[in-house]
Design a protein around this motif. Structure first.
Motif, mmCIF file in Angstrom:
data_model
loop_
_atom_site.group_PDB
_atom_site.id
_atom_site.type_symbol
_atom_site.label_atom_id
_atom_site.label_comp_id
_atom_site.label_asym_id
_atom_site.label_seq_id
_atom_site.Cartn_x
_atom_site.Cartn_y
_atom_site.Cartn_z
ATOM 1 N N ALA A 155 -5.311 10.618 -3.090
ATOM 2 C CA ALA A 155 -5.315 9.350 -3.732
ATOM 3 C C ALA A 155 -3.749 8.970 -3.709
ATOM 4 O O ALA A 155 -2.838 9.523 -3.629
ATOM 5 N N ALA A 156 -3.855 7.384 -3.616
ATOM 6 C CA ALA A 156 -2.401 6.829 -3.471
ATOM 7 C C ALA A 156 -2.391 5.616 -4.768
ATOM 8 O O ALA A 156 -3.319 4.921 -5.004
ATOM 9 N N SER A 157 -1.341 6.030 -5.675
ATOM 10 C CA SER A 157 -1.158 5.058 -6.901
ATOM 11 C C SER A 157 0.057 4.295 -6.579
ATOM 12 O O SER A 157 1.014 4.615 -6.798
ATOM 13 N N LEU A 158 -0.083 2.880 -6.559
ATOM 14 C CA LEU A 158 0.921 1.919 -6.960
ATOM 15 C C LEU A 158 1.073 1.553 -8.315
ATOM 16 O O LEU A 158 0.229 0.702 -8.692
ATOM 17 N N ALA A 209 2.014 3.311 2.019
ATOM 18 C CA ALA A 209 0.950 3.853 1.422
ATOM 19 C C ALA A 209 -0.363 3.799 2.554
ATOM 20 O O ALA A 209 -0.984 5.121 2.467
ATOM 21 N N LEU A 210 -0.606 2.804 3.065
ATOM 22 C CA LEU A 210 -1.839 2.860 3.853
ATOM 23 C C LEU A 210 -1.501 4.029 4.922
ATOM 24 O O LEU A 210 -2.443 4.743 5.439
ATOM 25 N N GLU A 211 -0.181 4.011 5.694
ATOM 26 C CA GLU A 211 0.127 4.926 6.859
ATOM 27 C C GLU A 211 -0.177 6.463 6.156
ATOM 28 O O GLU A 211 -0.486 7.322 6.848
ATOM 29 N N TRP A 212 0.557 6.607 4.765
ATOM 30 C CA TRP A 212 0.253 7.953 4.369
ATOM 31 C C TRP A 212 -1.171 8.479 4.283
ATOM 32 O O TRP A 212 -1.572 9.518 4.489
ATOM 33 N N SER A 232 -0.618 18.814 -3.449
ATOM 34 C CA SER A 232 0.346 18.229 -2.853
ATOM 35 C C SER A 232 0.934 16.988 -3.258
ATOM 36 O O SER A 232 0.021 16.174 -3.623
ATOM 37 N N LYS A 233 2.305 16.498 -3.239
ATOM 38 C CA LYS A 233 2.647 15.245 -3.940
ATOM 39 C C LYS A 233 3.754 14.635 -2.853
ATOM 40 O O LYS A 233 4.065 15.269 -2.204
ATOM 41 N N SER A 234 3.630 13.334 -3.002
ATOM 42 C CA SER A 234 4.509 12.658 -2.432
ATOM 43 C C SER A 234 4.891 11.353 -3.285
ATOM 44 O O SER A 234 3.925 10.820 -4.117
ATOM 45 N N ALA A 235 6.000 10.729 -2.838
ATOM 46 C CA ALA A 235 6.324 9.486 -3.948
ATOM 47 C C ALA A 235 7.251 8.222 -3.342
ATOM 48 O O ALA A 235 7.776 8.802 -2.076
ATOM 49 N N ILE A 236 7.037 7.178 -3.526
ATOM 50 C CA ILE A 236 7.825 6.078 -3.224
ATOM 51 C C ILE A 236 8.747 5.659 -4.638
ATOM 52 O O ILE A 236 7.997 5.181 -5.447
ATOM 53 N N ILE A 237 9.896 5.843 -4.383
ATOM 54 C CA ILE A 237 10.542 5.400 -5.787
ATOM 55 C C ILE A 237 11.683 4.359 -5.187
ATOM 56 O O ILE A 237 12.561 4.863 -4.445
ATOM 57 N N LEU A 291 -0.066 10.394 -3.742
ATOM 58 C CA LEU A 291 1.236 9.550 -3.650
ATOM 59 C C LEU A 291 1.247 8.769 -4.724
ATOM 60 O O LEU A 291 0.142 8.002 -4.989
ATOM 61 N N VAL A 292 2.512 8.689 -5.221
ATOM 62 C CA VAL A 292 2.612 7.852 -6.594
ATOM 63 C C VAL A 292 3.845 7.037 -6.239
ATOM 64 O O VAL A 292 4.898 7.620 -5.604
ATOM 65 N N THR A 293 3.892 5.782 -6.645
ATOM 66 C CA THR A 293 5.120 4.830 -6.563
ATOM 67 C C THR A 293 5.486 4.408 -7.940
ATOM 68 O O THR A 293 4.694 4.279 -8.886
ATOM 69 N N SER A 294 7.013 4.014 -8.112
ATOM 70 C CA SER A 294 7.581 3.541 -9.338
ATOM 71 C C SER A 294 8.782 2.929 -8.834
ATOM 72 O O SER A 294 9.110 2.950 -7.767
ATOM 73 N N SER A 295 9.547 2.489 -9.782
ATOM 74 C CA SER A 295 10.812 1.787 -9.595
ATOM 75 C C SER A 295 11.702 2.320 -10.687
ATOM 76 O O SER A 295 11.400 2.406 -12.054
ATOM 77 N N LYS A 296 12.916 2.675 -10.396
ATOM 78 C CA LYS A 296 13.953 3.158 -11.459
ATOM 79 C C LYS A 296 14.253 2.230 -12.557
ATOM 80 O O LYS A 296 14.359 2.391 -13.626
ATOM 81 N N LYS A 297 14.219 0.759 -11.855
ATOM 82 C CA LYS A 297 14.442 -0.159 -12.798
ATOM 83 C C LYS A 297 13.200 -1.382 -12.494
ATOM 84 O O LYS A 297 13.085 -1.707 -11.400
#
Length: 411
Positions: free
Chosen positions: A278-281, A376-379, A353-358, A327-333
């Motif tokens: 699962a990938a969550s944007l 995300a699609l590539e992952w 297992s986990k991956s992230a885009i921050i 895979l999860v994504t977020s932004s610091k700001k």
């Protein structure tokens, strides 16, 4: 006229412009004292405002497709039982195998003809995006969808091969138009597959709610819409009966943005045997009741337990950890979920297992999600196993894309 039709939109815009013009022209005559002039001024203001607001709302809905039909707008949806019948050829917007009687049915364009950048040309060279509606045999839901079939689906050397599946879920409110037009899922997938950065994958674009305008949040509501059942049982069944897709769960994954990302995580962690990736944007990690959802968990003695079980951080601390990749994504700001994203990642332990885009900075908007959808699609492509089974047990001699050998274990 249809709710998203151009004829309705242009008619209401014309009426709004006409009302503004008439108000300006008649205002001097209404600028008198007395009951009738005052009533005339109030009436002209109200009619003009209603016409302008209606035109604006229709334009926004046509662009984002929050509601596709008048029935959806007024909360009416078909509850009739669904029968399974033979599958055959479909119409001009039907996917391969869709019929009027099957679980995947032709649905007309559904706005697909308005989207720029959709691959056009010979299907065996550019693939094809088709428009359908998915019928749930158990949930009795009917959900619109776009299905992207990669070029390899139509090529001779793959004609007996099954393909992996990525179910991509939109946010709420919203619809499949957002996935194709604003998130550009099929366009991005086509580019990645052509560049050999993603294995050929069937991509199903769908919305999270099965009972609009209610936000069902992929939850089986006690006595209400069975959204989780639709996504974990009805949707896979319909797709497997209609397309050459993998029957093993290792070929399946879910992803989405905002509410769709929350839904993808819920599906994977609650039903890892259906969606092991699962990938969550910018998704949330807890399902909660609000004005758009109503009461999702019922009022009985088990309601609190059900609510806890839809809190993913609570699940990681109190329930067995599933063998899934996320895979999860977020932004610091700019993103409100950054703190919860850190808590979720910290709570993950084996065998998960986990991956992230921050990102350093990013908003809860398509401008941010478009930056993330490619990676995300590539992952996702690296998580899905290209099915080794072939249709009708044919010899396994055709060329098959493989996973990236440089990818880390479990990626």
């Amino acid at each position: 006229m249809g709710l998203t039709s151009r004829s309705l939109l242009y008619t209401v815009i014309f009426v709004a412009v006409l009302c503004v013009g008439l108000t300006v022209w008649l205002w001097p005559r209404l600028a008198k004292r007395g009951t009738l002039p005052v009533a005339g001024r109030l009436g002209s203001i109200v009619v003009t405002q209603v016409a302008v607001v209606a035109a604006f709302m229709l334009a926004v809905n046509a662009n984002f497709e929050f509601y596709g039909t008048w029935n959806e707008l007024f909360g009416k949806y078909d509850k009739a039982p669904v029968n399974v019948t033979h599958l055959g050829k479909g119409g001009p917007y039907a996917t391969v195998g869709a019929t009027k009687d099957g679980l995947v049915q032709p649905a007309g364009a559904q706005g697909l003809d308005k989207i720029k950048g959709i691959p056009h040309g010979p299907a065996e060279k550019v693939g094809k995006v088709q428009s359908v509606k998915i019928l749930g045999r158990r949930s009795h839901a009917i959900n619109p969808a776009f299905v992207y079939l990669p070029p390899q689906y139509f090529q001779k050397q793959f004609q007996r091969q099954r393909f992996p599946v990525a179910v991509v879920i939109s946010g709420y409110p919203g619809g499949i138009m957002n996935l194709a037009q604003h998130l550009q899922v099929p366009q991005t997938a086509s580019e990645l597959i052509n560049a050999n950065k993603m294995q050929p994958t069937v991509i199903v674009m769908i919305r999270p709610t099965i009972a609009p305008p209610r936000d069902t949040e992929c939850v089986d509501v006690p006595g209400g819409p069975q959204a989780e059942t639709f996504f974990t049982k009805d949707l896979p069944e319909a797709l497997k009966q209609t397309y050459r897709v993998g029957h093993d769960s290792s070929a399946w994954g879910a992803m989405g943005y905002s509410s769709g990302g929350s839904c993808a995580l819920q599906l994977a962690m609650r039903e890892p045997g259906v969606y092991p990736a699962a990938a969550s944007l910018s998704g949330d990690y807890k399902i909660a009741n609000d004005l758009t959802t109503g009461n999702l968990f019922g009022t009985g003695p088990d309601s609190k337990k059900k609510e806890h079980e839809h809190d993913l951080i609570w699940r990681l601390k109190n329930m067995p950890v599933p063998r899934v990749s996320v895979l999860v994504t977020s932004s610091k700001k700019g993103e409100k979920n950054y703190g919860e994203t850190k808590k979720f990642l910290d709570a993950i332990k084996a065998p998960m297992s986990k991956s992230a885009i921050i990102l350093e900075e990013g908003s809860h908007h398509f401008t941010t999600w478009r930056r993330e959808i490619g990676p995300a699609l590539e992952w996702m492509g690296k998580q899905l196993t290209f099915p080794q089974d072939v249709v009708n047990n044919a010899p396994k001699k055709q060329q098959q894309p493989t996973k990236d050998p440089s990818a880390p274990p479990g990626a």
